[in-house]
Design an enzyme around this catalytic site. Structure first.
Site, short mmCIF file in Angstrom:
data_model
loop_
_atom_site.label_atom_id
_atom_site.label_comp_id
_atom_site.label_asym_id
_atom_site.label_seq_id
_atom_site.Cartn_x
_atom_site.Cartn_y
_atom_site.Cartn_z
N GLY A 162 -7.86 -10.01 -3.10
CA GLY A 162 -8.07 -8.71 -2.48
C GLY A 162 -7.36 -7.59 -3.22
N HIS B 125 -16.75 -4.17 -14.55
CA HIS B 125 -16.68 -5.46 -13.85
C HIS B 125 -18.08 -6.06 -13.89
CE1 HIS B 125 -15.49 -8.19 -10.40
NE2 HIS B 125 -16.80 -8.31 -10.43
N GLU C 237 -11.68 -14.15 -12.64
CA GLU C 237 -11.59 -15.17 -11.60
C GLU C 237 -12.97 -15.73 -11.28
OE1 GLU C 237 -10.37 -14.07 -7.67
OE2 GLU C 237 -11.58 -12.25 -7.63
N ARG D 53 -18.16 -19.23 -3.64
CA ARG D 53 -18.94 -19.00 -2.40
C ARG D 53 -20.05 -18.01 -2.71
NH1 ARG D 53 -17.36 -13.76 -1.98
NH2 ARG D 53 -15.22 -13.36 -2.57
#
Ligand code: ADP
Length: 447
Positions: A164, A208, A287, A291
């Site tokens: 987060g 990103h 990372e 999910r």
């Protein structure tokens, strides 16, 4: 195939998973807190079980209650959605011990990717390019100085247990290093109960870019292309698109191929997202999320493939419905995350939605769990819906998005819709010319 799936989540994603189950002819059970008794997913599910009071730790994070709900209803699988227990290895293990299928990867794969140092080491071993930095945890100031000098300033200190966007500190020069190392480590200890930190090169103007991958459960891996999630505020994604305006077909195939092979070599099963920072034509792993992602619909829009169907198929042992060569990319898609927040200060704005009208027409998808008269509870995150727009190319997609935003009405609370109406008219956004700092800089200029 499963007979009955329990959905251990709430809001738009619970409804999203429910829709996939209905299409596949699978019975659905939802669990909910007392605050969500009137939620859309509760109304639409075949069965529902109240598992506790509003705070997440007493309901959506209460493993014991969720397992009990599976046993009472006879559910043979659990879909965790995103957030909550979706990346909880212990939950996956406990379900397995009860002969209930966790729709996701193994507990061991969740564990590896949940520890950032371990994840980075694994990524490197699998041939995924990583950000230059320390090989493992760094505790000693002298070692930190040596590594930072070697990779060059600025550097970023990150918590191994981080998540987060927390537990990160940037050191611009050697003078900042000691304090950065100490504060990052102390914060990590307090927030995550693990003070291990590592050092990596701080990239100054990256985008990103993340790659959607799938392991089919039989040792094969495929990729579904990338998503560009550079428009962020406080490391939270705001607007996501596929494909990335910054990549060409050759770069896409190269990074996609590396990721698909890594997933196969890892023996990974189910959906995953490999996240990168991208700068000057180079990818740097940061990372992997084990999910389904909030932004998965943009990938569905350009591939025409329902990723939740694929998750359910893989978890049930039926493999993927497609091979890599069947996955074709068609047009462009953009997702706007509509939050119940003030569009300038981003403070949450819970309350009753007095009027809710969603746009429609070709290429428009709205994933939301709310309706006119719905009262947003103050206990959970502020995402109330996602607007996903598809066009044959980025220009058409942007034109359609502008029109859809005009039609969207949410009365009674504040939402981030006005922010998107500004963004869709911005020249940098129109040109796809933005990095991970663009949004915060642009918001700061307005103040
Ligand atoms: P978290 O799990 O807390 O979200 P990530 O490792 O995914 O942490 O990083 C979150 C964000 O922090 C990234 O999207 C990026 O904006 C920033 N970040 C992380 N690592 C770096 C780096 N080496 N250089 C620059 N920015 C970084």
């Amino acid at each position: 195939m499963f007979q009955k799936i329990l959905i251990a989540n709430r809001g738009e994603i619970a409804l999203r998973v429910l829709r996939a189950c209905k299409e596949l002819g699978i019975q659905t059970v939802v669990v909910h807190s007392t605050a969500d008794a009137d939620a859309m997913h509760v109304r639409l599910a075949d069965e529902s079980v109240c598992i506790g009071p509003p705070p997440s730790r007493d309901s959506y994070l209460n493993i014991h209650q969720i397992v009990a709900a599976c046993e009472i209803t006879g559910a043979d699988a659990v879909h965790p959605g995103y957030g909550f227990l979706s990346e909880n290895a212990k939950f996956a293990d406990i379900l397995a011990a009860h002969n209930i299928t966790f729709i996701g990867p193994s507990g061991d794969h969740i564990r590896i990717m949940g520890d950032k140092i371990e994840a980075k080491r694994t990524a490197k071993r699998l041939g995924i390019p990583v950000v230059p930095g320390s090989d493992g945890a760094v505790t000693d100031q002298k070692e930190a100085r040596r590594i930072a000098a070697e990779i060059g300033y600025p550097v970023i200190i990150k918590a191994s247990a981080g998540g987060g966007g927390r537990g990160m500190k940037v050191a611009l020069t050697e003078a900042d290093l000691e304090v950065a190392l100490q504060t990052a480590s102390t914060e990590a200890g307090a927030a995550f109960g693990d003070d291990a930190v590592y050092i990596e090169k701080y990239l100054e103007k990256p985008r990103h870019i993340e790659v959607q991958v799938f392991g089919d459960g039989f040792g094969r891996g495929v990729h579904f292309g990338e998503r560009d999630c550079s428009l962020q505020r406080r490391h939270q994604k705001v607007w996501e698109e596929a494909p990335s305006p910054a990549l060409n077909a050759e770069e896409r195939a190269r990074i996609g191929g590396i990721c698909a092979k890594a997933i196969a070599d890892l023996g990974y099963s189910g959906a995953g997202t490999i996240e990168f920072l991208y700068e000057n034509g180079e990818f740097y792993f940061i990372e992997m999320n084990t999910r389904l992602q909030v932004e998965h619909p943009v990938t569905e829009a350009i591939t025409g493939i329902d990723l939740v169907h694929e998750q359910i198929r893989v978890a049930s042992g039926g493999g993927l419905s497609v091979k890599q060569e069947d996955i074709k990319f068609n047009g462009h898609a953009i997702e706007c995350r509509i939050n119940a927040e003030d569009p300038r200060t981003f403070t949450p704005s819970p309350g009753t939605i007095t009027h809710f009208h969603t746009p429609g027409g070709l290429g428009i998808r709205v994933d939301s769990g709310v309706y006119s008269g719905y009262k947003i509870p103050p206990y959970y995150d502020s995402l109330i819906g996602k607007l996903i727009v598809h066009g044959r190319n980025r220009v058409e997609c942007m034109m359609r998005l502008r029109r859809a935003l005009d039609e969207f009405v949410v009365d009674g609370i504040k939402t981030t819709l006005p922010l998107f109406r500004d963004l869709v008219g911005n020249a940098d956004i129109a040109n796809g010319d933005y990095d991970i700092h663009w949004l915060e800089k642009s918001l700061a200029k307005e103040e």
